[in-house]
Write a protein that holds these residues in place. Structure first.
Motif, mmCIF file in Angstrom:
data_model
loop_
_atom_site.group_PDB
_atom_site.id
_atom_site.type_symbol
_atom_site.label_atom_id
_atom_site.label_comp_id
_atom_site.label_asym_id
_atom_site.label_seq_id
_atom_site.Cartn_x
_atom_site.Cartn_y
_atom_site.Cartn_z
ATOM 1 N N PHE A 183 39.263 79.697 8.106
ATOM 2 C CA PHE A 183 40.494 79.430 7.348
ATOM 3 C C PHE A 183 41.054 78.051 7.694
ATOM 4 C CE2 PHE A 183 45.189 80.579 6.706
ATOM 5 C CZ PHE A 183 45.147 80.315 5.350
ATOM 6 N N GLU A 184 41.254 77.778 8.977
ATOM 7 C CA GLU A 184 41.791 76.481 9.381
ATOM 8 C C GLU A 184 40.750 75.379 9.217
ATOM 9 O OE1 GLU A 184 44.687 73.737 10.797
ATOM 10 O OE2 GLU A 184 44.747 75.706 9.823
ATOM 11 N N PHE A 185 39.486 75.714 9.399
ATOM 12 C CA PHE A 185 38.405 74.738 9.227
ATOM 13 C C PHE A 185 38.449 74.146 7.818
ATOM 14 C CE2 PHE A 185 34.067 73.724 7.902
ATOM 15 C CZ PHE A 185 33.607 72.937 8.950
ATOM 16 N N VAL A 186 38.518 74.997 6.799
ATOM 17 C CA VAL A 186 38.523 74.517 5.417
ATOM 18 C C VAL A 186 39.866 73.880 5.071
ATOM 19 C CG1 VAL A 186 38.337 75.222 2.992
ATOM 20 C CG2 VAL A 186 36.760 76.150 4.692
ATOM 21 N N ASN A 187 40.953 74.437 5.585
ATOM 22 C CA ASN A 187 42.262 73.811 5.358
ATOM 23 C C ASN A 187 42.270 72.379 5.877
ATOM 24 O OD1 ASN A 187 43.536 76.012 4.143
ATOM 25 N ND2 ASN A 187 44.101 76.904 6.108
ATOM 26 N N THR A 188 41.693 72.174 7.056
ATOM 27 C CA THR A 188 41.661 70.842 7.652
ATOM 28 C C THR A 188 40.858 69.880 6.790
ATOM 29 O OG1 THR A 188 41.902 71.760 9.879
ATOM 30 C CG2 THR A 188 41.019 69.528 9.710
ATOM 31 N N ALA A 189 39.733 70.350 6.252
ATOM 32 C CA ALA A 189 38.934 69.501 5.364
ATOM 33 C C ALA A 189 39.750 69.073 4.147
ATOM 34 C CB ALA A 189 37.674 70.245 4.922
ATOM 35 N N THR A 190 40.535 69.999 3.600
ATOM 36 C CA THR A 190 41.379 69.678 2.447
ATOM 37 C C THR A 190 42.442 68.652 2.819
ATOM 38 O OG1 THR A 190 41.035 71.936 1.627
ATOM 39 C CG2 THR A 190 42.822 70.682 0.635
ATOM 40 N N MET A 191 43.017 68.794 4.020
ATOM 41 C CA MET A 191 44.015 67.830 4.487
ATOM 42 C C MET A 191 43.396 66.444 4.639
ATOM 43 S SD MET A 191 46.697 69.644 4.644
ATOM 44 C CE MET A 191 46.475 71.278 3.951
ATOM 45 N N ILE A 192 42.213 66.384 5.222
ATOM 46 C CA ILE A 192 41.572 65.097 5.475
ATOM 47 C C ILE A 192 41.246 64.387 4.162
ATOM 48 C CG2 ILE A 192 39.464 64.025 6.407
ATOM 49 C CD1 ILE A 192 39.553 66.112 8.649
ATOM 50 N N TYR A 193 40.815 65.121 3.160
ATOM 51 C CA TYR A 193 40.508 64.511 1.857
ATOM 52 C C TYR A 193 41.724 63.766 1.315
ATOM 53 C CZ TYR A 193 39.014 63.953 -2.998
ATOM 54 O OH TYR A 193 38.674 63.413 -4.220
ATOM 55 N N GLY A 194 42.911 64.326 1.520
ATOM 56 C CA GLY A 194 44.125 63.703 1.002
ATOM 57 C C GLY A 194 44.757 62.687 1.927
ATOM 58 N N GLY A 195 44.171 62.477 3.122
ATOM 59 C CA GLY A 195 44.752 61.527 4.062
ATOM 60 C C GLY A 195 46.006 62.035 4.742
ATOM 61 N N VAL A 196 46.091 63.338 4.952
ATOM 62 C CA VAL A 196 47.271 63.976 5.558
ATOM 63 C C VAL A 196 47.311 63.716 7.060
ATOM 64 C CG1 VAL A 196 48.356 66.220 6.025
ATOM 65 C CG2 VAL A 196 47.325 65.761 3.784
ATOM 66 N N ALA A 197 48.507 63.577 7.615
ATOM 67 C CA ALA A 197 48.697 63.487 9.067
ATOM 68 C C ALA A 197 48.640 64.891 9.649
ATOM 69 C CB ALA A 197 50.034 62.827 9.386
ATOM 70 N N ILE A 198 47.823 65.071 10.696
ATOM 71 C CA ILE A 198 47.640 66.391 11.307
ATOM 72 C C ILE A 198 48.164 66.354 12.733
ATOM 73 C CG2 ILE A 198 45.947 68.130 12.014
ATOM 74 C CD1 ILE A 198 44.121 67.116 9.775
ATOM 75 N N GLY A 199 49.207 67.127 12.980
ATOM 76 C CA GLY A 199 49.770 67.228 14.328
ATOM 77 C C GLY A 199 49.377 68.544 14.959
ATOM 78 N N PHE A 200 48.989 68.512 16.225
ATOM 79 C CA PHE A 200 48.520 69.710 16.915
ATOM 80 C C PHE A 200 49.639 70.356 17.715
ATOM 81 C CE2 PHE A 200 44.874 67.005 16.220
ATOM 82 C CZ PHE A 200 43.938 67.906 15.715
ATOM 83 N N SER A 201 49.646 71.688 17.708
ATOM 84 C CA SER A 201 50.567 72.407 18.581
ATOM 85 C C SER A 201 50.068 72.305 20.016
ATOM 86 C CB SER A 201 50.655 73.876 18.166
ATOM 87 O OG SER A 201 49.442 74.551 18.493
#
Length: 661
Positions: free
Chosen positions: A285-303
């Protein structure tokens, strides 16, 4: 965000039957998303692999923020520190080159045994660039499963944090192929000595990256049909199976989100967005979500990786996209509702008025209100940082009641996705502007879906008013195979490419999929009645006294029993009202009077919520210890592990049945 669309009143069709599909006895016709009825989409523009997906994100964001983490000083977390897409691109190439110099070859496996952090993503991206295959591990699988995965894949290299590395070293006598451990973070001499004594090479992430930057090795980029990940299903019983997913499988779901967004039916993540990564990257679930975020150039912050500090991380990060699982969303709902009820008076009256007004608005497709959003619901939005634009719930079913609450309280688009590891996380998804709950939306535009009769459970394509059956999916996101398990693969993936999910559903009036049952995880009681424990648990878990519940039925017994984790706050409140206020939660859970009260309350509650007589539990036991991934009773996405729960509570189960008889 006002998405007023008359989608509820009009019979808009979210999916339609495939025009030239033949009539086959015992099943319904395949259906596709009505926005893309004539073809199935394979990949978004300029990105056929996960490496090209990363390049697209770089083109979108450039020097914009990519990976952020909080530095911990003296136990206190500071502000988020960021690395840009451009900077990460350089580090990824160096790390991939370093892996090649260590001896890792294209299409070899790299294990991942660590919590989400920037090094996790960078190592993943290096695998995509250099065509290595990622194999996630997580300790909630249990020691036996970890040994199985490493040995089945003949894994030689694994990325770890020091604590996870120690676990692997303790198991080294069972892991003959493991040769090299790459450590994210620092480690001491004791760790090095232990590794040396076991003839395991230890190297730091930074060292691999540095070595790779000197005379770098050229990358061998993957192709769409190359394997990207072998994602082992945590499952609910037994040894996990390795789901083989290609770059094409994952990218087809990324493509579906983009396609639907272009049609105005989905939110498209962009470089203006911020995503908080706390769900395990080891899960699809998070693996594919992350791929979608990266395609759009989203900033990803880790807990920080501590669930008790997650809300603090959220408030600091202020994400615009919040992707979660029902268990956490249910907690938010319960906390808000309990707080309103506790305040009572004018506060409760105002909240109820505002809530009902907005609930009526959902029927017209409205998720916002000019006054109530500011006066009543602003403090609730602030709990998630105050900037969230969209919420996605997945990995498990969520109640319509909670979905309505999220739309009302946060005044935003809320999506529900449905899928499995075997179809790269997302099979269907609700669409933007659809504010009606109780369904899981229409097919992704990369797949088609059909329902196949399950006559032994009386679900058929001839049922009225809606044909019903097992949900089957075919298309570009469907997995290739279970790793080294051809016979089990053939049981799930038929000769025509249809993946049999094991879930039962029907198409509603709008062509949206509704999940109603499960082929597996069902059992017969002694009188021959089929029982679906999830259905019963979903009813009981809504009661204010219940935090978690495990329903069990022995096929040799005529009735059900349950293990209950009480809502501690409500339990102590009830105890005080019944002259038991001096007892602790642990003492109350062992008190027969309390057990009796819970049993009678739940029997009445079950009947009031349309449970049949044989679906109501006939005995309960209370436990003050919550089910969690730490004690092996929940998967990383908070699904109950039934087999493990049965083993853990076997003594209590036997006692409950003895008391009934």
């Amino acid at each position: 965000m006002n998405n007023s669309q008359p989608n509820i009143q009009q019979k808009y069709q979210y999916s339609i039957e495939v025009a030239d599909a033949p009539d086959i006895p015992g099943e319904g016709k395949p259906r596709r998303n009505s926005l893309c009825p004539d073809k199935l989409i394979t990949h978004p523009p300029n990105a056929t692999t996960l490496y090209e997906n990363f390049l697209h994100g770089i083109n979108e964001a450039g020097d914009g923020n990519f990976l952020g983490h909080r530095e911990i000083n003296d136990g206190v977390a500071g502000p988020y520190v960021w690395q840009s897409y451009i900077k990460v691109q350089e580090r990824v190439a160096n790390f991939g080159s370093g892996l090649r110099k260590l001896g890792l070859k294209p299409k070899n496996f790299l294990g991942f045994f660590l919590i989400n952090n920037p090094e996790y993503i960078m190592a993943q991206l290096a695998c995509y660039q250099y065509n290595f295959i990622t194999v996630p591990l997580y300790d909630t699988l249990g020691t036996e499963s970890i040994v199985h995965i490493i040995n089945q894949t003949e894994m030689e290299y694994c990325l770890v944090t020091t604590d996870k590395g120690r676990e692997l070293l303790k198991l080294k006598n069972k892991l003959p192929t493991l040769q090299t451990i790459i450590v994210s973070g620092q480690y001491d001499q004791e760790f090095t000595n232990l590794a040396n004594s076991l003839n395991v090479r230890i190297v730091n992430f930074i060292v691999v990256e540095r070595d790779g930057s000197v005379h770098p090795v050229n990358a061998e980029n993957p192709r769409p049909n190359d394997i990207a990940i072998i994602c082992y299903t945590s499952g609910t019983m037994g040894i996990p199976k390795g789901v083989v997913l290609t770059h094409k499988n994952v990218m087809s779901n990324v493509a579906s989100v983009r396609w639907l967004a272009e049609k105005g039916k989905c939110y498209l993540p962009s470089c203006d967005d911020v995503h908080i990564s706390y769900l395990p990257l080891a899960h699809i679930f998070e693996f594919v979500n992350t791929a979608t975020m990266i395609y759009g150039g989203v900033a990803i912050g880790f807990s920080q990786g501590n669930t008790l500090k997650l809300l603090d991380d959220i408030v600091e990060l202020k994400p615009t996209i919040f992707i979660s699982v029902p268990r956490l969303l249910n907690r938010i709902y319960d906390k808000v509702m309990a707080g309103i009820q506790a305040k009572g008076g004018v506060t409760q009256l105002m909240f109820t008025t505002a809530y009902n007004t907005k609930k009526n608005g959902l029927n017209k497709g409205n998720v916002d209100h000019w006054m109530w959003d500011r006066v009543v619901f602003a403090p609730i939005r602030a709990r998630l940082g105050g900037r969230v634009k969209v919420i996605l719930s997945g990995a498990a079913p969520i109640s319509a009641e909670v979905m309505n609450f999220l739309r009302i309280a946060f005044s935003i688009d809320v999506y529900e996705g449905y899928g499995q590891t075997e179809n790269a996380a997302c099979l269907t998804m609700s669409l933007l502007g659809d504010t009606e709950s109780g369904h899981v939306g229409s097919p992704q535009v990369c797949v088609e879906v059909k329902l196949v009769d399950v006559p032994e459970m009386n679900y058929t394509s001839k049922d009225n008013p809606y044909p019903r059956g097992e949900i089957c999916v075919r298309g570009h996101s469907v997995f290739r195979e279970y790793y080294k398990l051809p016979e089990i693969t053939a049981e799930i993936l038929d000769k025509d490419g249809w993946c049999h999910t094991g879930d039962i559903g029907y198409w509603d009036d709008h062509g949206r999929l509704v999940i109603i049952d499960r082929v597996k995880n069902i059992f017969k009681l002694a009188q021959g009645e089929y029982i679906v424990p999830e259905k019963i648990e979903n009813v009981y878990s809504k009661h204010e006294l219940v935090s978690q519940v495990f329903v069990y039925g022995d096929s040799l017994q005529p009735s059900l029993v349950a293990i209950i984790v009480p809502n501690e706050e409500m339990l102590l409140k009830w105890a005080k009202q019944n002259n038991l206020g001096k007892k602790s939660s642990q003492e109350l859970c062992k008190d027969p009077k309390v057990n009796g009260y819970f049993l009678q309350t739940l029997i009445k509650y079950g009947k009031a919520n349309d449970l049949k007589g044989f679906e109501c539990v006939k005995n309960v036991r209370l436990t003050y210890k919550p089910f969690s991934s730490d004690n092996g009773l929940l998967t990383p996405t908070f699904k109950l592990k039934r087999y493990q729960a049965k083993i853990k509570f076997q003594k209590e189960i036997e006692e409950m049945y003895a008391e009934i008889s």
